[in-house]
Enzyme design. Structure first.
Site, PDB file in Angstrom:
ATOM      1  CE1 TYR A   1      -2.993  -3.032   0.222  1.00 38.95           C
ATOM      2  CE2 TYR A   1      -3.872  -2.184   2.270  1.00 38.95           C
ATOM      3  CZ  TYR A   1      -3.897  -3.112   1.249  1.00 38.95           C
ATOM      4  OH  TYR A   1      -4.837  -4.106   1.267  1.00 38.95           O
TER       5      TYR A   1
ATOM      6  CE  LYS B   1       1.204 -17.951  -1.821  1.00 38.39           C
ATOM      7  NZ  LYS B   1       0.424 -19.184  -1.632  1.00 38.39           N
TER       8      LYS B   1
ATOM      9  CG  ASP C   1      -2.150 -20.183   0.433  1.00 38.27           C
ATOM     10  OD1 ASP C   1      -1.393 -20.028   1.416  1.00 38.27           O
ATOM     11  OD2 ASP C   1      -1.794 -20.792  -0.588  1.00 38.27           O
TER      12      ASP C   1
ATOM     13  CG  ASP D   1      -7.036  -4.137   4.132  1.00 39.08           C
ATOM     14  OD1 ASP D   1      -7.980  -4.016   4.917  1.00 39.08           O
ATOM     15  OD2 ASP D   1      -6.960  -3.531   3.043  1.00 39.08           O
TER      16      ASP D   1
ATOM     17  CG  ASP E   1     -12.328  -6.099   6.523  1.00 38.38           C
ATOM     18  OD1 ASP E   1     -11.863  -5.497   7.511  1.00 38.38           O
ATOM     19  OD2 ASP E   1     -12.961  -5.539   5.615  1.00 38.38           O
TER      20      ASP E   1
END
Ligand code: NAD
Length: 372
Positions: free
Chosen positions: A141, A191, A223, A247, A251
């Site tokens: 980001y 990852k 994942d 992020d 959520d």
């Protein structure tokens, strides 16, 4: 204790829930003899309407001068068509950057009477108590962004994902230190089978872990983590991860609790104490001004503020206990008022719900005083 708190009510239900957070904060201050100097400032759409920008330098400076910041929420349809720099949400990015808020903490605790409020099976979510620690100022980001066109006329775009060791180190310390106050387990999500940045992340987390041998550390690929959060969320205590993974996972984790109106958060900076506290939800324009907003996420954010910025753990625990008691006693706001319930429940508006919390708070304070 003398402390300065800056409140940024914002837009939509933001001012409604911020007002309730303020009432709880002032109530606790009065009871425990703390002197809380509270100032308020405009942010988001209201600031745009008044000053032409989502966050003025004056308000930003007031936040920097405060010991903690409590935020309502920003945004709404009125400003949805504004260009990027003039969107209410831009204020949040500016605040994070200027206050150096690198660590975002989102606890997810499923209160037993609300286990049926989640779309997942009750036996999967009951007793879940986990904390997502998200790196907030690095990664994808904040990396370089570019768009261009090949000589053949095809459009391309690139976002750079870059992490330096010190950014990983400081968030890893937050995760291990927080785990020590909980159940002593950290799951680091990355990852590392594909990304170089994740390989650096994993190696750095492992190095920092040598300073916390009493805390259990496990690594999980993102994942798999997304799947495990839904299949078996009780296995998690503290989950630490980079900005974008955090992020998305935070959520996802918020669904476990049943309503976004129950989810508090803290964003912490490197400079001692200063933090920004806010509910996870947005400005909910669909219910603004109707006394329908659940104030509990903001009230629980006040508890986090007292704990993380002022080290007032007993006061924070009393607020959390009062919220649990209100739910146990059958009080609900509209967002958690439907679905299967055990025993009598009563749906309250925003102000009445806060009154119920304050009255349970008083009961706890009286009991504590009697024990003393
Ligand atoms: P939202 O979180 O505002 O609302 C999503 C749904 O949850 C709505 O149905 C709403 O009524 C409900 N809801 C949210 N908070 C609630 C509460 N406390 N009590 C009861 N119900 C609640 O998300 P959205 O609708 O996608 O976004 C609305 C605006 O908020 C947008 O402008 C968005 O950009 C902004 N936003 C701001 C923040 C922030 O200030 N940190 C975060 C997310 C979204």
């Amino acid at each position: 204790m003398k402390k300065k708190i800056m409140i940024l009510p914002g837009d939509g239900i933001g001012p409604e829930v911020a007002q309730e957070g303020r009432r709880v904060l002032e109530h606790v201050g009065r009871h425990f003899g703390h002197s809380f100097e509270i100032n308020e400032g405009l942010i988001g759409g209201h600031s745009l309407d008044t000053y032409g920008e989502p966050l003025t330098d004056e308000v930003l400076q007031q936040c920097k001068d405060a010991d903690a910041v409590l935020l309502g929420a920003v945004g709404g349809p009125k400003w949805d068509q504004n260009p990027g720099e003039l969107r209410p949400e831009k204020a949040l990015l500016k605040l994070r950057k200027e206050l150096g808020l690198f660590a975002n903490l989102r606890p997810v605790e499923v209160l037993a009477p609300l286990a049926t409020a989640s779309p997942l099976k009750k036996e999967i979510v009951a007793d879940v108590d986990l904390l997502v620690v998200r790196e907030l100022t690095g990664g994808l980001y904040f990396g370089k962004k570019e768009q261009g066109q090949t000589p053949g006329g095809e459009n391309w775009a690139v976002d750079e994902l870059i992490y330096s060791e010190h950014e990983v180190e400081r968030i890893a310390h937050v995760a291990f230190q927080t785990a020590r106050k909980r159940r002593n387990k950290v799951t680091s999500v990355d990852k590392a089978n594909v990304l170089e940045s994740s390989r650096l992340w994993r190696a750095t987390v492992e190095r920092v872990h040598t300073e916390y041998p009493d805390v259990e550390l496990e690594h999980m690929l993102v994942d798999n983590a997304a799947m495990q959060l839904i299949r078996s969320p009780k296995q998690f205590d503290v989950v630490v991860t980079e900005n974008m993974f955090g992020d998305i996972l935070s959520d996802e984790a918020s669904v476990l609790a049943g309503s976004i109106g129950l989810m508090p958060s803290a964003s912490l900076s490197a400079s001692a104490g200063l933090g920004l506290y806010e509910s996870v939800h947005g400005s909910a324009p669909d219910i603004a001004g109707q006394e329908k907003a659940n104030p509990l996420a903001t009230i629980l954010s006040v508890a986090m503020l007292l704990r993380h910025s002022f080290d007032l753990n007993p006061e924070a625990q009393l607020i959390e206990k009062a919220v649990k008691q209100v739910i146990k006693d059958g009080y609900r706001t509209l967002d958690i008022g439907q679905g299967e319930t055990v025993g009598e429940t009563q749906v309250l508006g925003t102000t009445d719900m806060t009154d119920a919390v304050i009255s349970r708070l008083d009961q706890s304070i009286t009991q504590t005083e009697k024990v003393k």
